[in-house]
Each structure stands twice: as structure tokens, then as C-alpha cells.
Design a protein around this motif. Structure first.
Motif, PDB file in Angstrom:
ATOM      1  N   LYS A 430       4.092   1.964  -1.808  1.00 49.24           N
ATOM      2  CA  LYS A 430       4.682   3.242  -1.417  1.00 49.24           C
ATOM      3  C   LYS A 430       4.306   3.597   0.013  1.00 49.24           C
ATOM      4  N   LEU A 431       3.054   3.351   0.390  1.00 51.65           N
ATOM      5  CA  LEU A 431       2.644   3.605   1.769  1.00 51.65           C
ATOM      6  C   LEU A 431       3.471   2.772   2.746  1.00 51.65           C
ATOM      7  N   TYR A 432       3.691   1.519   2.404  1.00 55.86           N
ATOM      8  CA  TYR A 432       4.461   0.646   3.285  1.00 55.86           C
ATOM      9  C   TYR A 432       5.931   1.059   3.313  1.00 55.86           C
ATOM     10  N   GLN A 433       6.447   1.499   2.170  1.00 54.67           N
ATOM     11  CA  GLN A 433       7.865   1.853   2.083  1.00 54.67           C
ATOM     12  C   GLN A 433       8.212   3.078   2.912  1.00 54.67           C
ATOM     13  N   THR A 434       7.241   3.974   3.133  1.00 47.76           N
ATOM     14  CA  THR A 434       7.546   5.205   3.858  1.00 47.76           C
ATOM     15  C   THR A 434       7.976   4.952   5.290  1.00 47.76           C
ATOM     16  N   ARG A 435       7.538   3.822   5.894  1.00 43.04           N
ATOM     17  CA  ARG A 435       7.943   3.512   7.262  1.00 43.04           C
ATOM     18  C   ARG A 435       8.730   2.214   7.375  1.00 43.04           C
ATOM     19  N   HIS A 436       8.860   1.502   6.255  1.00 52.14           N
ATOM     20  CA  HIS A 436       9.621   0.246   6.286  1.00 52.14           C
ATOM     21  C   HIS A 436      10.523   0.182   5.049  1.00 52.14           C
ATOM     22  N   PRO A 437      11.474   1.095   4.945  1.00 48.87           N
ATOM     23  CA  PRO A 437      12.285   1.153   3.716  1.00 48.87           C
ATOM     24  C   PRO A 437      13.178  -0.062   3.524  1.00 48.87           C
ATOM     25  N   ASP A 438      13.500  -0.783   4.595  1.00 48.41           N
ATOM     26  CA  ASP A 438      14.450  -1.898   4.474  1.00 48.41           C
ATOM     27  C   ASP A 438      13.784  -3.226   4.146  1.00 48.41           C
ATOM     28  N   ILE A 439      12.458  -3.307   4.284  1.00 47.79           N
ATOM     29  CA  ILE A 439      11.820  -4.619   4.122  1.00 47.79           C
ATOM     30  C   ILE A 439      10.749  -4.600   3.042  1.00 47.79           C
ATOM     31  N   ASN A 440      10.808  -3.621   2.187  1.00 51.46           N
ATOM     32  CA  ASN A 440       9.813  -3.558   1.117  1.00 51.46           C
ATOM     33  C   ASN A 440      10.064  -4.659   0.086  1.00 51.46           C
ATOM     34  N   ALA A 441       8.998  -5.036  -0.621  1.00 48.96           N
ATOM     35  CA  ALA A 441       9.107  -6.098  -1.626  1.00 48.96           C
ATOM     36  C   ALA A 441       9.992  -5.651  -2.780  1.00 48.96           C
ATOM     37  N   SER A 442      10.707  -6.586  -3.355  1.00 53.14           N
ATOM     38  CA  SER A 442      11.532  -6.274  -4.516  1.00 53.14           C
ATOM     39  C   SER A 442      10.639  -6.023  -5.719  1.00 53.14           C
ATOM     40  N   ALA A 443      11.176  -5.307  -6.698  1.00 55.09           N
ATOM     41  CA  ALA A 443      10.404  -4.986  -7.897  1.00 55.09           C
ATOM     42  C   ALA A 443       9.994  -6.247  -8.641  1.00 55.09           C
ATOM     43  N   TYR A 444      10.884  -7.236  -8.668  1.00 59.41           N
ATOM     44  CA  TYR A 444      10.574  -8.464  -9.408  1.00 59.41           C
ATOM     45  C   TYR A 444       9.402  -9.203  -8.768  1.00 59.41           C
ATOM     46  N   SER A 445       9.396  -9.284  -7.452  1.00 61.86           N
ATOM     47  CA  SER A 445       8.287  -9.951  -6.763  1.00 61.86           C
ATOM     48  C   SER A 445       6.988  -9.180  -6.942  1.00 61.86           C
ATOM     49  N   ALA A 446       7.067  -7.855  -6.860  1.00 65.96           N
ATOM     50  CA  ALA A 446       5.855  -7.038  -6.983  1.00 65.96           C
ATOM     51  C   ALA A 446       5.229  -7.192  -8.364  1.00 65.96           C
ATOM     52  N   TYR A 447       6.031  -7.050  -9.423  1.00 66.61           N
ATOM     53  CA  TYR A 447       5.476  -7.153 -10.779  1.00 66.61           C
ATOM     54  C   TYR A 447       5.033  -8.579 -11.101  1.00 66.61           C
ATOM     55  N   ALA A 448       5.710  -9.564 -10.535  1.00 68.35           N
ATOM     56  CA  ALA A 448       5.250 -10.946 -10.720  1.00 68.35           C
ATOM     57  C   ALA A 448       3.881 -11.137 -10.068  1.00 68.35           C
ATOM     58  N   SER A 449       3.666 -10.517  -8.911  1.00 67.37           N
ATOM     59  CA  SER A 449       2.358 -10.590  -8.254  1.00 67.37           C
ATOM     60  C   SER A 449       1.290  -9.912  -9.095  1.00 67.37           C
ATOM     61  N   PHE A 450       1.625  -8.755  -9.692  1.00 71.48           N
ATOM     62  CA  PHE A 450       0.665  -8.078 -10.569  1.00 71.48           C
ATOM     63  C   PHE A 450       0.317  -8.958 -11.766  1.00 71.48           C
ATOM     64  N   ALA A 451       1.305  -9.659 -12.293  1.00 69.79           N
ATOM     65  CA  ALA A 451       1.048 -10.548 -13.436  1.00 69.79           C
ATOM     66  C   ALA A 451       0.082 -11.668 -13.054  1.00 69.79           C
ATOM     67  N   VAL A 452       0.251 -12.206 -11.847  1.00 72.69           N
ATOM     68  CA  VAL A 452      -0.668 -13.252 -11.373  1.00 72.69           C
ATOM     69  C   VAL A 452      -2.086 -12.703 -11.258  1.00 72.69           C
ATOM     70  N   VAL A 453      -2.226 -11.480 -10.744  1.00 72.85           N
ATOM     71  CA  VAL A 453      -3.548 -10.865 -10.607  1.00 72.85           C
ATOM     72  C   VAL A 453      -4.201 -10.675 -11.974  1.00 72.85           C
ATOM     73  N   ILE A 454      -3.433 -10.208 -12.961  1.00 71.11           N
ATOM     74  CA  ILE A 454      -3.977 -10.012 -14.304  1.00 71.11           C
ATOM     75  C   ILE A 454      -4.404 -11.343 -14.912  1.00 71.11           C
ATOM     76  N   CYS A 455      -3.616 -12.391 -14.699  1.00 69.77           N
ATOM     77  CA  CYS A 455      -4.003 -13.727 -15.187  1.00 69.77           C
ATOM     78  C   CYS A 455      -5.299 -14.189 -14.529  1.00 69.77           C
ATOM     79  N   LEU A 456      -5.431 -13.958 -13.222  1.00 71.43           N
ATOM     80  CA  LEU A 456      -6.668 -14.331 -12.537  1.00 71.43           C
ATOM     81  C   LEU A 456      -7.854 -13.544 -13.087  1.00 71.43           C
ATOM     82  N   ALA A 457      -7.617 -12.267 -13.420  1.00 73.70           N
ATOM     83  CA  ALA A 457      -8.705 -11.458 -13.978  1.00 73.70           C
ATOM     84  C   ALA A 457      -9.174 -12.022 -15.315  1.00 73.70           C
ATOM     85  N   VAL A 458      -8.231 -12.431 -16.155  1.00 70.79           N
ATOM     86  CA  VAL A 458      -8.603 -13.019 -17.452  1.00 70.79           C
ATOM     87  C   VAL A 458      -9.360 -14.329 -17.241  1.00 70.79           C
ATOM     88  N   LEU A 459      -8.860 -15.178 -16.366  1.00 69.18           N
ATOM     89  CA  LEU A 459      -9.539 -16.454 -16.100  1.00 69.18           C
ATOM     90  C   LEU A 459     -10.923 -16.217 -15.514  1.00 69.18           C
TER      91      LEU A 459
END
Length: 672
Positions: A430-459
Motif C-alpha cells: 500500500k505504501l508503494y502503491q500510493t506513489r506508483h499506482p501503475d507498477i504495483n505487484a499483481s495480487a497473484y504475485s503478491a499472495y504467491a510470495s506470501f505463500a512462499v514465506v509461510i512455507c519457509l517459516a514452516v521449514l
């Protein structure tokens, strides 16, 4: 009472018998039998059988306990408390007979000692400490009766020494009493302990309004994290159990003159080239995706924790869940309702935030329909999808944290942390989107990144304790991810991300830093990225060297530090751009800092740890500190919910530079 002791000598195929007669008075009587034999011959043990009016108790000397890897522990002295008898109110005192049979198959003489005594202090009293001594072959148990005005009690057991490992059990008044290491788990509820334990007992669970408190010493300390067997001196204590959407920045100053046919000034909104309707739909995907994730994530979580709680209630094994037993208030089938109730703040404040966002969204649509000049010509286009996602994430953090605290343990820790990672990530987006509305990450990429982080946390929790290879791989991934993300941020998404990125990055470093040292094109952005990389590399080095045991909190610390760093950079850049800080955002910033500081203080007051054995975890248990119902971790729940809410309000408003006065007016109307 007639108390007898005897010294005997046994011969091949012969046995001896002793008879004891004593009077049973109106109070509950208990008799303890002590035996000792000098024989260490395991082939020909001495067998003792005690016969009472309603039961039979037997054991052998030497008494043998088996430990880990088939290790055996032999004890020559054994002491057992016989199941007490309680006279009927209408009969008064009566005589009771105990038969003690002693036998052995040994072809030689065996000397033994037998002593029968009557316990003077068998019934425990409320709020009166009681001292006792026990060993693996000499367990102890005592009786407690609920007073008329007491509905629940907390059993507190305290030992001066860390070891040996012990088991505290609460059992119904049923004979025989399970008071040995191999059978203490067969009845009632129980906990392992080292220095302290606490069990909450409710009157409704015992129809007879009384129960036994059983204290068993394990022959070895492996179950509690140790290894050396010994005896223990303990102390038993009883206590009655009474039971605003975002920060606003004002700047009416245009970015600069623009020589053109149509516009005289160039505003920030003019730098957003994509169609606002398309971008708005793109950000709404964040909201719908997190709704889908929440439903599919929460349903199996709820089912699992209900199963955990059912297992605890059915088996009585209180080593399954890592509660703060000194402040665990049950309600219905839940063992620690206070830890669940304290998460209501996340859900209520998350819902309030959604209402604020909804109102702002409706007002924005009306302003667009009315062709309002501030809405059309100031700031970047407003998109509320990320704000909706942040509100849902805050509510789900409360739901899943409550689920985790139904039965906190090693197997479900990720329930409590998954949406924390998502909240931190969404705030940075959200902080990044306030000044870069056209180049923000897509929702699919963002949630996929969160999934990778959660997997790393479990490992990390599974392999991060002792495996050096995991920390090497994780630190390498951390550093490379920091460099790749820094490149994307510096070039605002124009740097192509593929296998050739490292070759191109090396070429840029060579031409701009070695061949000819040129000043960075975006100096402020470069300073932020240098500081950010130094912070993240420091985290990577710290993890590689010290290998912290709480890997989930370690990753959460990385997210929080990056979020705070980016927020500080955003505020600094606002001030450098001569934008004024309005009162409401200033209040939110100060409130956020104060509440976060208080919340983190209570967060670091560790009350339990599923990374240790249940007995070691109970050494950290503390009493309630708020209203006699909530503990330090509950206060962390309340304060962290408020801190997150204020943090969301500090997040830049999706308005336009120069629209601060208008948006401030909307917030004033909302809160007044």
C-alpha cells in the motif's frame, strides 16, 4: 489406630502375612505402606500384596521402571498410599482391617522391612501451602474437597529444583489410584513439570465435589528436557479461582509548470497513465483473493483445533497444549478462554476499518459523479482494494490467533503468524502503491510470495534448530531476494527479471561504479535501498551465526523492520517535498509509536514456549495481571490490535496531493 512394623525372613516357597487393624473416624483416613529390602536379585524379587475392603494393591521389590532405550531403574525402597476409605455419616467410627501378604520364590533368605503408618495430613485446604517429598518409587497423592462457596480452583505446584521430571495428575475418587509412571496417564488430567505446574479444576467436572491430586516422579528426565533421575522436594499451593481510514498529507503545491496546449500545471495524477477503471479492478482482486484464502484457510484450521481440544478433554493430557496454566480460565470445552477472548480486538477493529474504507469508497464515488475538482485533479487515482484486503487480514489475524490459542503447540504455530506476514506485506504494498499506482505487484504475485514465506517459516521451524544447511540456503535466498527486489524498486519495474538479471546487474555496477563513477539517478531511492539491504543482510548474518530457535518470530521481525524502514522513508520524503503534516495523521503516528512500544513490551514477556518440553514451558508461566482474568499475552493481543489499527490509519490516504483539506473534512464528518 494400631500401627505395626515388621522384620521378616523368607525361605524357599514360603510366604508370610501381616494383619493390621485400625479405626476409621468421620474424617477421611489414609494409610501408607513402606517396604524396604536389601536384596538386589531381580530374578527373585519380594512380592507385596495389600488387601483392603474394596481393593487390592501389589508391587515388588526391587521395583523396576523402564526408561528410554530400554534403560532400567531399580529401587529397593517403595512407599505407597492405600486407597482411602470414607465412613458413612450414619455409622460413625468403625474398624478396618488391612492384610499385607509378603512372598518370594527365592531359594535363600531375604530380609525386608515393612512399616504401616497413618497419614496425618491427607486432605488439602484452600489457600494453605503444603510441603511433601516424593521419588519415583514413592509417589504421593492427596485429597481435596470443594468448599461450599468455591466453583473452581487452581492447583499450583512449585519445586525449588528444575529436575527431576514430574507429573501432576488430577483424578476422580476411584480406586485404584493411578500413581506410578507407567499408569498415571490412564485417568484424569495431567501435566508434566520441572519447576512449576498449574491445573484449573472446576466443581462441575466432579459430581462428588472432591478429587485426588497425584504427584509422580519420572525415573528419568528425558520427557522434560533433562536426563538425570533423582528425587524432588515440592511445594503444593491452592488458590481459589473467582471466577479513520488513513493518514492525511496536505500539499496544494503543483509539481511544476507544464508547457502544453491543454494544461498549465502538471499534477501527480497526470503521471498515472493507466485507465483508473482497469487499475481499480486490478486492486479489487486483492480483496476477493484474500476472502478466498481466508475461507479455505480458516475452515480446516477450526476443524483441527476443535479436534485438539477434544483430545485434551478426553485423554486429560495437558501436555498437548502450551497454555499459561497460571492464568488459564476455562469456559465450556475451552481450556483457556481468556486467550481466545483477547483476540476480539483484532476482529472489531478490522471491522471498523472496513466500515471506514467503505464510507470513503462511497464518498469518493459520489465525488466522481459530481465531477469534484479535488477528486479529479489532485493526487493519484484512488483505489480501495488494498485497504479492504488489509481490513480482512486484520480480522482474520484475530480469528486465526484465537484458533491457535485454543491449543497452542508445535503443530499449529503457523495459524498465528500467517496473516501477520500478509498484513506486513500488504502494508508495504500500500505504501508503494500510493506513489506508483501503475507498477504495483499483481495480487497473484503478491499472495504467491506470501505463500512462499509461510512455507519457509514452516521449514525453518522443522529444520532450523540444528541444521546448518538450512540456514545457509535461507540466508542465500534472503540476500538474493533483497537484491532482486531492490533492483525492481530502483528501476520502478523497468528492469527485466529473468536469468540474465545478475549479468546485467554486474554490467551496471562495472560501468557506473568502476569504469566511471557517476552519481545515482535517484539518490533518495538509492539511499533507502542501501540502508534496506544493510538491514536485511544483517538479519541474514545474524540468523546464520546464532540460528534463533523461534524462526517464525525471526521472519516476522524481518517483515516488521522492512515495513518500519519503508514507512520512515515515506514520511521523510513527504517532509522533504515540503508537504505539511496534518493533526490527525500526526496523532495517528504518535499513537502508533506509543502503542507499538507498549505492545512489544508485553510480547517479549514469554509465558510459554512450544519449542521446549511442556514441563520447561511451564517454568515461564505467570499469574494474571489484568482484572484477574487476562495475562501478559492477552494484553499483547489488545495492544497489538490497536497498534495495527493506528498503523493502517497512518498508511497514506488514497487521495491526491493537495486534497488533504477535503479528505480531512470527510474524516471529521465520519468521527464527529
Amino acid at each position: 489406630m494400631k500401627v505395626s512394623s515388621g522384620l521378616g525372613c523368607l525361605f524357599f516357597f514360603f510366604a508370610s502375612a501381616h494383619t493390621y487393624l485400625y479405626s476409621l473416624f468421620p474424617q477421611v483416613d489414609a494409610v501408607r505402606v513402606y517396604v524396604n529390602s536389601s536384596s538386589e536379585n531381580l530374578q527373585y524379587p519380594v512380592l507385596f500384596v495389600v488387601r483392603q475392603q474394596k481393593g487390592v494393591l501389589s508391587w515388588q521389590v526391587p521395583l523396576i521402571f523402564r526408561g528410554l532405550y530400554q534403560r532400567t531403574y531399580n529401587y529397593q525402597e517403595v512407599s505407597r498410599t492405600l486407597c482411602p476409605s470414607e465412613p458413612a455419616p450414619d455409622t460413625g467410627p468403625s474398624d478396618q482391617i488391612i492384610f499385607v501378604d509378603v512372598a518370594s520364590m527365592a531359594p535363600f533368605n531375604i530380609a525386608y522391612e515393612l512399616l504401616v503408618t497413618r497419614l496425618e495430613s491427607f486432605q488439602l485446604k484452600t489457600n494453605k501451602p503444603f510441603n511433601f517429598t516424593a521419588s519415583p518409587s514413592q509417589p504421593q497423592y492427596f485429597l481435596y474437597k470443594f468448599p461450599q462457596d468455591v466453583d473452581s480452583v487452581i492447583i499450583k505446584v512449585v519445586s525449588d529444583a528444575v529436575y527431576p521430571c514430574s507429573v501432576v495428575s488430577v483424578q476422580d475418587i476411584v480406586c485404584p489410584v493411578y500413581d506410578l509412571d507407567h499408569n498415571v496417564e490412564f485417568n484424569g488430567v495431567y501435566q508434566s513439570m520441572t519447576k512449576q505446574a498449574a491445573i484449573t479444576v472446576q466443581r462441575k467436572d466432579f459430581p462428588g465435589e472432591q478429587f485426588f491430586v497425584v504427584f509422580v516422579i519420572k525415573p528419568e528426565d528425558y520427557a522434560c528436557g533433562g536426563s538425570v533421575p533423582s528425587s524432588i522436594h515440592g511445594k503444593l499451593c491452592w488458590e481459589t479461582d473467582f471466577v479513520g481510514l488513513s493518514g492525511l498529507w496536505s500539499s496544494r503545491k503543483p509539481l511544476g509548470p507544464y508547457c502544453g496546449r491543454v494544461q498549465v500545471f502538471l499534477y501527480l495524477s497526470d503521471l498515472s497513465r493507466k485507465d483508473r477503471r482497469i487499475v481499480s479492478k486490478k486492486y479489487k482482486i486483492y480483496f476477493w483473493n484474500i476472502i478466498t484464502i481466508a475461507v479455505f484457510y480458516a475452515l480446516p484450521v477450526i476443524q483441527l483445533v476443535i479436534t485438539y481440544q477434544t483430545v485434551v478433554n478426553v485423554t486429560g493430557n495437558q501436555d498437548i497444549c502450551y497454555y499459561n496454566f497460571l492464568c488459564a480460565h476455562p469456559l465450556g470445552v475451552l481450556s483457556a478462554f481468556n486467550n481466545i477472548l483477547s483476540n476480539v480486538g483484532h476482529m472489531l477493529l478490522g471491522f471498523l476499518f472496513l466500515l471506514i474504507v467503505l464510507r470513503r469508497d462511497i464518498l469518493h464515488r459520489r465525488a466522481m459523479e459530481m465531477k469534484d475538482v479535488y477528486t479529479l485533479d489532485y493526487g493519484i487515482p484512488k483505489h480501495f482494494g488494498l485497504f479492504y484486503a488489509m481490513g480482512i487480514a486484520l480480522m482474520m489475524e484475530g480469528v486465526l490467533s484465537a484458533c491457535y490459542h485454543v491449543c497452542p503447540n508445535y503443530s499449529n504455530f503457523q495459524f498465528d503468524t500467517s496473516f501477520m506476514y500478509m498484513i506486513a506485506g500488504l502494508c508495504m504494498l500500500k505504501l508503494y502503491q500510493t506513489r506508483h499506482p501503475d507498477i504495483n505487484a499483481s495480487a497473484y504475485s503478491a499472495y504467491a510470495s506470501f505463500a512462499v514465506v509461510i512455507c519457509l517459516a514452516v521449514l525453518g521451524v522443522v529444520f532450523g534448530k540444528n541444521d546448518m544447511w538450512f540456514w545457509v540456503i535461507f540466508s542465500l535466498i534472503h540476500v538474493l531476494a533483497s537484491l532482486a527486489l531492490s533492483t525492481q524498486i530502483y528501476y520502478m519495474g523497468r528492469f527485466k527479471m529473468d536469468l540474465g538479471i545478475f549479468r546485467r546487474a554486474a554490467m551496471v555496477l562495472y560501468t557506473d561504479c568502476i569504469q566511471q563513477c557517476s552519481r545515482p539517478m535517484y539518490m533518495d531511492r538509492m539511499v533507502l535501498l542501501i540502508v534496506g539491504n544493510l538491514v536485511n543482510w544483517s538479519f541474514a548474518i545474524f540468523g546464520l551465526v546464532y540460528r534463533p530457535r523461534d524462526f517464525a518470530s525471526y521472519i516476522l521481525g524481518i517483515f516488521i523492520c522492512n515495513l518500519l524502514l519503508y514507512l520512515a522513508f515515506y514520511i521523510i520524503m513527504k517532509i522533504r517535498s515540503s508537504e505539511k503534516l496534518l493533526p490527525i495523521p500526526l496523532f495517528c503516528i504518535v499513537a502508533t509509536a506509543v502503542v507499538w512500544a507498549a505492545a512489544l513490551y508485553f510480547f517479549f514477556q514469554t509465558l510459554s514456549s512450544w519449542e521446549e518440553t511442556p514441563a520447561e514451558s511451564r517454568e515461564k508461566n505467570r499469574s494474571c495481571i489484568l482484572l484477574g482474568f487476562f495475562d501478559d499475552h492477552d494484553v499483547w493481543h489488545f495492544l497489538s490490535a490497536a497498534a495495527l489499527f493506528f498503523s493502517f490509519l497512518v498508511s497514506p490516504a488514497p487521495g491526491r496531493a493537495g486534497s488533504g483539506g477535503y479528505v480531512l473534512l470527510l474524516l471529521e464528518k465520519l468521527f464527529l
